[in-house]
Design a protein around this motif. Structure first.
Motif, PDB file in Angstrom:
ATOM      1  N   ILE A 106     -27.952 -16.406 -31.460  1.00 37.36           N
ATOM      2  CA  ILE A 106     -28.592 -17.671 -31.838  1.00 37.36           C
ATOM      3  C   ILE A 106     -28.062 -18.117 -33.194  1.00 37.36           C
ATOM      4  CG2 ILE A 106     -30.792 -18.790 -32.416  1.00 37.36           C
ATOM      5  CD1 ILE A 106     -30.740 -18.011 -29.519  1.00 37.36           C
ATOM      6  N   LEU A 107     -27.567 -19.334 -33.260  1.00 31.52           N
ATOM      7  CA  LEU A 107     -27.084 -19.917 -34.514  1.00 31.52           C
ATOM      8  C   LEU A 107     -27.889 -21.183 -34.785  1.00 31.52           C
ATOM      9  CD1 LEU A 107     -24.975 -20.009 -36.817  1.00 31.52           C
ATOM     10  CD2 LEU A 107     -23.557 -21.387 -35.283  1.00 31.52           C
ATOM     11  N   LEU A 108     -28.525 -21.238 -35.944  1.00 28.95           N
ATOM     12  CA  LEU A 108     -29.323 -22.410 -36.341  1.00 28.95           C
ATOM     13  C   LEU A 108     -28.686 -23.094 -37.541  1.00 28.95           C
ATOM     14  CD1 LEU A 108     -32.876 -20.869 -36.115  1.00 28.95           C
ATOM     15  CD2 LEU A 108     -32.075 -22.838 -34.825  1.00 28.95           C
ATOM     16  N   SER A 109     -28.744 -24.406 -37.531  1.00 29.65           N
ATOM     17  CA  SER A 109     -28.233 -25.197 -38.638  1.00 29.65           C
ATOM     18  C   SER A 109     -29.210 -26.338 -38.890  1.00 29.65           C
ATOM     19  CB  SER A 109     -26.854 -25.751 -38.270  1.00 29.65           C
ATOM     20  OG  SER A 109     -26.379 -26.594 -39.285  1.00 29.65           O
ATOM     21  N   GLU A 110     -29.572 -26.542 -40.144  1.00 32.97           N
ATOM     22  CA  GLU A 110     -30.523 -27.606 -40.475  1.00 32.97           C
ATOM     23  C   GLU A 110     -29.891 -28.566 -41.471  1.00 32.97           C
ATOM     24  OE1 GLU A 110     -34.866 -28.221 -42.582  1.00 32.97           O
ATOM     25  OE2 GLU A 110     -34.441 -26.321 -41.591  1.00 32.97           O
ATOM     26  N   GLU A 111     -30.162 -29.842 -41.258  1.00 30.32           N
ATOM     27  CA  GLU A 111     -29.671 -30.881 -42.151  1.00 30.32           C
ATOM     28  C   GLU A 111     -30.863 -31.739 -42.555  1.00 30.32           C
ATOM     29  OE1 GLU A 111     -27.562 -34.739 -40.846  1.00 30.32           O
ATOM     30  OE2 GLU A 111     -25.965 -33.288 -41.272  1.00 30.32           O
TER      31      GLU A 111
ATOM     32  N   ALA B  67     -35.339 -34.575 -41.132  1.00 31.50           N
ATOM     33  CA  ALA B  67     -34.551 -33.350 -40.957  1.00 31.50           C
ATOM     34  C   ALA B  67     -34.150 -33.207 -39.496  1.00 31.50           C
ATOM     35  CB  ALA B  67     -35.347 -32.130 -41.408  1.00 31.50           C
ATOM     36  N   ARG B  68     -33.020 -32.554 -39.281  1.00 35.74           N
ATOM     37  CA  ARG B  68     -32.552 -32.232 -37.932  1.00 35.74           C
ATOM     38  C   ARG B  68     -32.169 -30.764 -37.923  1.00 35.74           C
ATOM     39  NH1 ARG B  68     -28.712 -37.339 -37.117  1.00 35.74           N
ATOM     40  NH2 ARG B  68     -30.310 -38.835 -36.584  1.00 35.74           N
ATOM     41  N   THR B  69     -32.504 -30.110 -36.833  1.00 41.60           N
ATOM     42  CA  THR B  69     -32.138 -28.706 -36.647  1.00 41.60           C
ATOM     43  C   THR B  69     -31.349 -28.597 -35.360  1.00 41.60           C
ATOM     44  OG1 THR B  69     -34.150 -27.990 -37.771  1.00 41.60           O
ATOM     45  CG2 THR B  69     -33.004 -26.346 -36.448  1.00 41.60           C
ATOM     46  N   TRP B  70     -30.172 -27.963 -35.448  1.00 40.02           N
ATOM     47  CA  TRP B  70     -29.333 -27.735 -34.272  1.00 40.02           C
ATOM     48  C   TRP B  70     -29.325 -26.250 -33.974  1.00 40.02           C
ATOM     49  CZ3 TRP B  70     -27.966 -31.335 -37.929  1.00 40.02           C
ATOM     50  CH2 TRP B  70     -27.743 -32.633 -37.482  1.00 40.02           C
ATOM     51  N   CYS B  71     -29.218 -25.929 -32.700  1.00 35.71           N
ATOM     52  CA  CYS B  71     -29.134 -24.534 -32.300  1.00 35.71           C
ATOM     53  C   CYS B  71     -28.056 -24.373 -31.244  1.00 35.71           C
ATOM     54  CB  CYS B  71     -30.475 -24.045 -31.736  1.00 35.71           C
ATOM     55  SG  CYS B  71     -30.412 -22.341 -31.151  1.00 35.71           S
ATOM     56  N   GLU B  72     -27.326 -23.273 -31.348  1.00 32.51           N
ATOM     57  CA  GLU B  72     -26.401 -22.858 -30.297  1.00 32.51           C
ATOM     58  C   GLU B  72     -26.828 -21.463 -29.876  1.00 32.51           C
ATOM     59  OE1 GLU B  72     -21.951 -23.419 -30.267  1.00 32.51           O
ATOM     60  OE2 GLU B  72     -22.074 -21.237 -30.516  1.00 32.51           O
ATOM     61  N   ALA B  73     -27.096 -21.292 -28.587  1.00 30.33           N
ATOM     62  CA  ALA B  73     -27.444 -19.992 -28.016  1.00 30.33           C
ATOM     63  C   ALA B  73     -26.287 -19.571 -27.123  1.00 30.33           C
ATOM     64  CB  ALA B  73     -28.738 -20.083 -27.209  1.00 30.33           C
ATOM     65  N   GLY B  74     -25.713 -18.426 -27.417  1.00 27.15           N
ATOM     66  CA  GLY B  74     -24.537 -17.999 -26.667  1.00 27.15           C
ATOM     67  C   GLY B  74     -24.696 -16.633 -26.054  1.00 27.15           C
TER      68      GLY B  74
ATOM     69  N   ALA C 295     -18.628  -9.283 -20.157  1.00 28.86           N
ATOM     70  CA  ALA C 295     -17.636  -8.225 -20.363  1.00 28.86           C
ATOM     71  C   ALA C 295     -16.209  -8.729 -20.151  1.00 28.86           C
ATOM     72  CB  ALA C 295     -17.929  -7.056 -19.441  1.00 28.86           C
ATOM     73  N   ASP C 296     -16.046  -9.745 -19.297  1.00 30.87           N
ATOM     74  CA  ASP C 296     -14.689 -10.245 -19.022  1.00 30.87           C
ATOM     75  C   ASP C 296     -14.211 -11.247 -20.066  1.00 30.87           C
ATOM     76  OD1 ASP C 296     -16.009 -12.606 -18.455  1.00 30.87           O
ATOM     77  OD2 ASP C 296     -15.406 -12.704 -16.362  1.00 30.87           O
ATOM     78  N   GLY C 297     -15.001 -11.462 -21.111  1.00 29.65           N
ATOM     79  CA  GLY C 297     -14.588 -12.354 -22.189  1.00 29.65           C
ATOM     80  C   GLY C 297     -15.040 -13.785 -22.027  1.00 29.65           C
ATOM     81  N   SER C 298     -15.597 -14.108 -20.868  1.00 30.16           N
ATOM     82  CA  SER C 298     -16.099 -15.470 -20.687  1.00 30.16           C
ATOM     83  C   SER C 298     -17.497 -15.556 -21.303  1.00 30.16           C
ATOM     84  CB  SER C 298     -16.147 -15.837 -19.202  1.00 30.16           C
ATOM     85  OG  SER C 298     -17.078 -15.016 -18.530  1.00 30.16           O
ATOM     86  N   GLY C 299     -17.945 -16.730 -21.517  1.00 24.64           N
ATOM     87  CA  GLY C 299     -19.266 -16.899 -22.101  1.00 24.64           C
ATOM     88  C   GLY C 299     -19.825 -18.268 -21.827  1.00 24.64           C
ATOM     89  N   LEU C 300     -21.102 -18.398 -22.112  1.00 26.11           N
ATOM     90  CA  LEU C 300     -21.793 -19.673 -21.965  1.00 26.11           C
ATOM     91  C   LEU C 300     -22.443 -20.009 -23.297  1.00 26.11           C
ATOM     92  CD1 LEU C 300     -23.598 -19.008 -18.561  1.00 26.11           C
ATOM     93  CD2 LEU C 300     -21.557 -20.402 -18.924  1.00 26.11           C
ATOM     94  N   ARG C 301     -22.539 -21.290 -23.589  1.00 31.46           N
ATOM     95  CA  ARG C 301     -23.171 -21.767 -24.820  1.00 31.46           C
ATOM     96  C   ARG C 301     -24.169 -22.858 -24.483  1.00 31.46           C
ATOM     97  NH1 ARG C 301     -21.453 -17.839 -26.226  1.00 31.46           N
ATOM     98  NH2 ARG C 301     -19.830 -17.293 -27.695  1.00 31.46           N
ATOM     99  N   GLY C 302     -25.410 -22.640 -24.895  1.00 26.07           N
ATOM    100  CA  GLY C 302     -26.437 -23.662 -24.730  1.00 26.07           C
ATOM    101  C   GLY C 302     -26.688 -24.340 -26.069  1.00 26.07           C
ATOM    102  N   HIS C 303     -27.050 -25.603 -26.026  1.00 27.29           N
ATOM    103  CA  HIS C 303     -27.273 -26.359 -27.259  1.00 27.29           C
ATOM    104  C   HIS C 303     -28.635 -27.036 -27.232  1.00 27.29           C
ATOM    105  CE1 HIS C 303     -22.909 -25.948 -26.964  1.00 27.29           C
ATOM    106  NE2 HIS C 303     -22.977 -25.819 -28.275  1.00 27.29           N
ATOM    107  N   GLY C 304     -29.255 -27.097 -28.401  1.00 26.85           N
ATOM    108  CA  GLY C 304     -30.541 -27.766 -28.534  1.00 26.85           C
ATOM    109  C   GLY C 304     -30.656 -28.388 -29.913  1.00 26.85           C
TER     110      GLY C 304
ATOM    111  N   ALA D 116     -35.632 -26.300 -31.429  1.00 26.96           N
ATOM    112  CA  ALA D 116     -34.184 -26.293 -31.208  1.00 26.96           C
ATOM    113  C   ALA D 116     -33.760 -25.058 -30.414  1.00 26.96           C
ATOM    114  CB  ALA D 116     -33.447 -26.349 -32.547  1.00 26.96           C
ATOM    115  N   VAL D 117     -34.316 -23.889 -30.747  1.00 26.71           N
ATOM    116  CA  VAL D 117     -33.975 -22.662 -30.018  1.00 26.71           C
ATOM    117  C   VAL D 117     -34.449 -22.751 -28.577  1.00 26.71           C
ATOM    118  CG1 VAL D 117     -34.420 -20.182 -29.841  1.00 26.71           C
ATOM    119  CG2 VAL D 117     -33.867 -21.185 -32.065  1.00 26.71           C
TER     120      VAL D 117
END
Length: 91
Positions: free
Chosen positions: A11-16, A22-29, A33-42, A61-62
């Motif tokens: 979970i990565l949070l960023s606030e401005e 104020a705005r808060t952004w989140c990326e949940a990743g 094992a094969d190196g692929s991944g998914l990223r969700g945003h809020g 945001a999370v």
């Protein structure tokens, strides 16, 4: 046979802030094992008239990023089911 697996979500949070707004952004990743991944945003916005409680923006945001990640993971599962069965599956 019993198997236990652990999946970790990053979970990565960023606030401005700008004045009273104020705005808060989140990326949940999640990575596989094969190196692929998914990223969700809020994102969450604080209205200037709202009380300043940053934890609420974080929570919203999370939760939205996790919901986006969940939708993507369900889509991957649906595609895998279709590939395995030859029948489309709708999540």
């Amino acid at each position: 046979m019993h198997t236990t697996k652990r999946w970790n979500i990053d979970i990565l949070l960023s606030e401005e802030t700008e004045g009273d707004a104020a705005r808060t952004w989140c990326e949940a990743g999640i990575d596989s094992a094969d190196g692929s991944g998914l990223r969700g945003h809020g994102m969450a916005r604080k209205h200037p008239a709202d009380s300043d409680v940053p934890e609420i923006g974080d929570e919203l945001a999370v939760s939205r990023a996790l919901a986006d990640l969940s939708r993507q993971l369900r889509q991957v599962a649906a595609e895998d089911i279709g590939d395995q069965t030859g029948t489309p599956w709708r999540p």
